[in-house]
Design an enzyme around this catalytic site. Structure first.
Site, PDB file in Angstrom:
ATOM      1  N   THR A  35     -34.228   9.216-113.247  1.00 45.23           N
ATOM      2  CA  THR A  35     -33.769   9.299-114.529  1.00 45.23           C
ATOM      3  C   THR A  35     -33.660  10.553-115.055  1.00 45.23           C
ATOM      4  O   THR A  35     -33.771  11.431-114.163  1.00 45.23           O
ATOM      5  CB  THR A  35     -35.082   8.716-115.638  1.00 45.23           C
ATOM      6  OG1 THR A  35     -35.260   7.241-115.239  1.00 45.23           O
ATOM      7  CG2 THR A  35     -34.930   8.793-116.963  1.00 45.23           C
ATOM      8  N   SER A  47     -39.557   0.208-121.578  1.00 48.01           N
ATOM      9  CA  SER A  47     -39.138   1.672-120.917  1.00 48.01           C
ATOM     10  C   SER A  47     -40.318   2.539-120.892  1.00 48.01           C
ATOM     11  O   SER A  47     -41.227   2.161-121.816  1.00 48.01           O
ATOM     12  CB  SER A  47     -37.937   2.039-121.502  1.00 48.01           C
ATOM     13  OG  SER A  47     -37.704   3.437-121.128  1.00 48.01           O
TER      14      SER A  47
HETATM   15  N1  GLY Z   1     -36.190   2.432-115.988  1.00 49.55           N
HETATM   16  C1  GLY Z   1     -37.481   3.551-116.108  1.00 49.55           C
HETATM   17  C2  GLY Z   1     -37.815   3.378-117.675  1.00 49.55           C
HETATM   18  O1  GLY Z   1     -36.972   3.094-118.485  1.00 49.55           O
HETATM   19  O2  GLY Z   1     -39.109   3.446-117.829  1.00 49.55           O
END
Ligand code: GLY
Length: 572
Positions: free
Chosen positions: A384, A455
């Site tokens: 991310t 998330s």
């Molecule tokens: N895809 C990782 C999150 O949104 O926590």
């Protein structure tokens, strides 16, 4: 909530000042690491070129939101493993002048054709490949809608102005760093399964990428140009939407034109809490980040972490016990608030935190099975990306967005040049079965049409006496919450400057699996003491990459995380 405004810089001032503050000027004397200083603004991202884009927007009179949106599009070009227009995320925006703090939720949604058991086979077993590497792994992307909403409501520049640097980088190409080359070379096996991805991201002669080569993305440049000219609906209803749905159909997916057309980013109030006199604002559900940052800080607030010290067994024990209790709650109570009533008030109340704190022994670890069941295998991924921007008009932006895994589902949109997310894996495919980060969930996070998957992304802004103080967040899957928590604690409890705070070794406990995960850098004595208390200490690779800003009387201080070779703080 509050109006867009321009950065209050005069051109003359900017021209007289060094544009890149790369000299290490100590702000707190005696520290080993030093943040990058700025007097008027600061940009910290995971990529040098994206930081430069944000810096130049601020230099040209844009505000922090203009810069944040420009960075979002630039990272989609220079860091395709996580920067994206095919994914989604969250942006927290604070305006000191009005006192308002708001957030943009541009998390992906499940397509209308999605259903609870869609990632299970006929026997009810979870099929991981389906939620991770298929066309159905993708939620309806939110990034373009979210960036456009932030710009329209709180920016001061036009969409085509802030997208121009990204278009240039895609069209003209850029010199790739080792991390870019290694990422693609190491992911060949998965990515080359898809012809479109192979064509877009690998060389025709089949040779590996090497650092220093130039990477161009003509199709992506054309897509960005269409969005810049026609506006965000181009992505959802125009030629880009046609390319996207053609690709999904070619791979047997369920997403439709209607799903794209119906996608909307949502402006939401962030979660608010207090910690030792500071105000903490972080992302509300459908992210679990804000709720659990506040919940854990509440559990820690009445203990003397300053006294027990950074990296001591006493501090790490207490913090990890608080962490695992929060993650246990996450598995049951967190989901999309538009589909499930998330008890935010209860989870973030000081009374509830006192109750949980009372269960923690200062001498002994509580086995996770005494808190909840499970035996899970975490998947390693950090992909991310987080960035922070602040300006001297009092605007600050904390943004985290993602494709989920590195390069998302690995499926690139043919004719449009970008990768699609595999965010559907963040839903609970089946109650009690872990997702790729070892996180489990139940009804609250079950797949439903139009729902946002839970998330851990935790873009956070901490204020002191009404002023923006710390802008932080991180990538790192399930470790995002604890990474962000530790940066906050390092600054507030241990008095670190922001560079020390993001550089310091980190640890993580997510309830299940029952392990206290630590980075390199803690003393063997500390580890022995923790093991003696009953913690299953496991040494694992780097956690997160927190690109953070601290603002105090001295000005702006940028802390770029050394865990990413391309991290970069640029001050004005
Ligand atoms: N895809 C990782 C999150 O949104 O926590």
């Amino acid at each position: 909530m509050f109006k867009g405004k321009s950065l209050t810089l005069t051109c003359l001032l900017v021209m007289l000042m060094p544009s890149v503050a790369d000299a290490a000027t100590p702000i707190i004397e005696g520290e080993r690491f030093h943040g990058v200083p700025g007097q008027h603004a600061m940009v910290v991202t995971s990529h040098t070129l994206a930081s430069r884009v944000g810096h130049d927007i601020l230099r040209d009179g844009g505000n922090a939101v203009d810069a944040a949106v420009a960075i979002g599009f630039a990272l989609a070009v220079v860091q395709p493993r996580s920067g994206n227009i095919g994914g989604g995320g969250f942006m927290v925006i604070s305006d000191e002048a009005s006192g308002d703090v708001t957030s943009i939720d541009y998390r992906e949604t499940a397509p209308a054709g999605a259903f609870e058991t869609m990632f299970q086979d006929d026997e009810g077993n979870v099929v991981e490949a389906a939620s991770r590497y298929s066309a159905n792994a993708s939620g309806v992307p939110g990034t373009v809608s979210g960036m456009a909403m932030a710009l329209e409501r709180y920016g001061s520049m036009s969409l085509d102005r802030v997208m121009a640097p990204a278009i240039r980088l895609a069209r003209d190409g850029f010199t790739i760093p080792a991390r870019f080359a290694d990422g693609l070379n190491d992911s060949r096996e998965q990515l080359e399964k898809n012809d479109g991805t192979q064509r877009l991201f690998y060389k025709a002669d089949g040779s590996d990428w090497r650092a220093g080569e130039v990477f161009q993305q003509g199709e992506l440049a054309a897509t960005l140009e269409r969005i810049a000219q026609n506006g965000p609906r181009e992505f959802y209803e125009g030629e880009t939407a046609d390319h996207l749905i053609d690709t999904i159909k070619a791979h047997g997916g369920i997403m439709t034109h209607e799903d794209l057309k119906n996608y909307r980013a949502i402006e939401r109030a962030p979660v608010h809490g207090t910690y030792r006199g500071y105000d903490v604002y972080a992302m509300a559900p459908p992210s679990s980040g804000g709720v659990h940052i506040v919940q854990i800080l509440n559990m820690l607030e009445n203990d003397d972490l300053t006294g027990t010290g950074f990296g001591s067994a006493a501090s790490m024990h207490l913090m990890s016990e608080a962490m695992r209790r929060a993650y246990a709650d996450r598995s049951k109570y967190l989901g999309d608030p538009d589909f499930f009533e998330v008890p935010v008030k209860a989870l973030t109340s000081k009374d509830y935190a006192r109750e949980l704190r009372a269960q923690i022994s200062l001498e002994k670890a509580t086995p996770s099975e005494a808190i909840g069941p499970g035996n899970l295998t975490p998947y390693e991924s950090n992909e991310t990306t987080h960035y922070s921007v602040a300006d001297d008009s009092g605007l600050a932006v904390s943004n985290t967005y993602t494709l989920n895994f590195s390069y998302g589902s690995g499926i690139a949109v043919d004719g449009a040049g970008f990768l699609l997310n595999n965010e559907m894996d963040d839903f609970s495919a089946k109650p009690g079965v872990p997702n790729a980060f070892g996180l489990i969930g139940g009804e609250a996070n079950a797949v439903e049409p139009g729902k946002r998957m839970l998330s851990s992304m935790t873009p956070t802004i901490v204020k002191r006496d009404g002023k923006n103080f710390l802008i932080t967040g991180s990538p790192g899957g399930s470790r995002i919450i604890t990474t962000t928590l530790e940066v906050i604690s390092n600054v507030i409890d241990h008095g670190m400057n922001v560079q020390s705070a993001v550089s310091a070794p980190r640890f993580h406990d997510q309830w299940l699996p029952d392990e206290l995960r630590i980075e390199d850098g803690f003393s063997p004595d500390t580890v022995r003491l923790l093991e003696g208390m009953g913690h299953n200490v496991v040494q694992k690779s780097a956690m997160g990459a927190s690109q953070s800003i601290l603002i105090n009387e001295e000005g702006f201080q940028g802390g770029a995380d050394p865990r990413r070779e391309t991290s970069s703080a640029l001050g004005l």
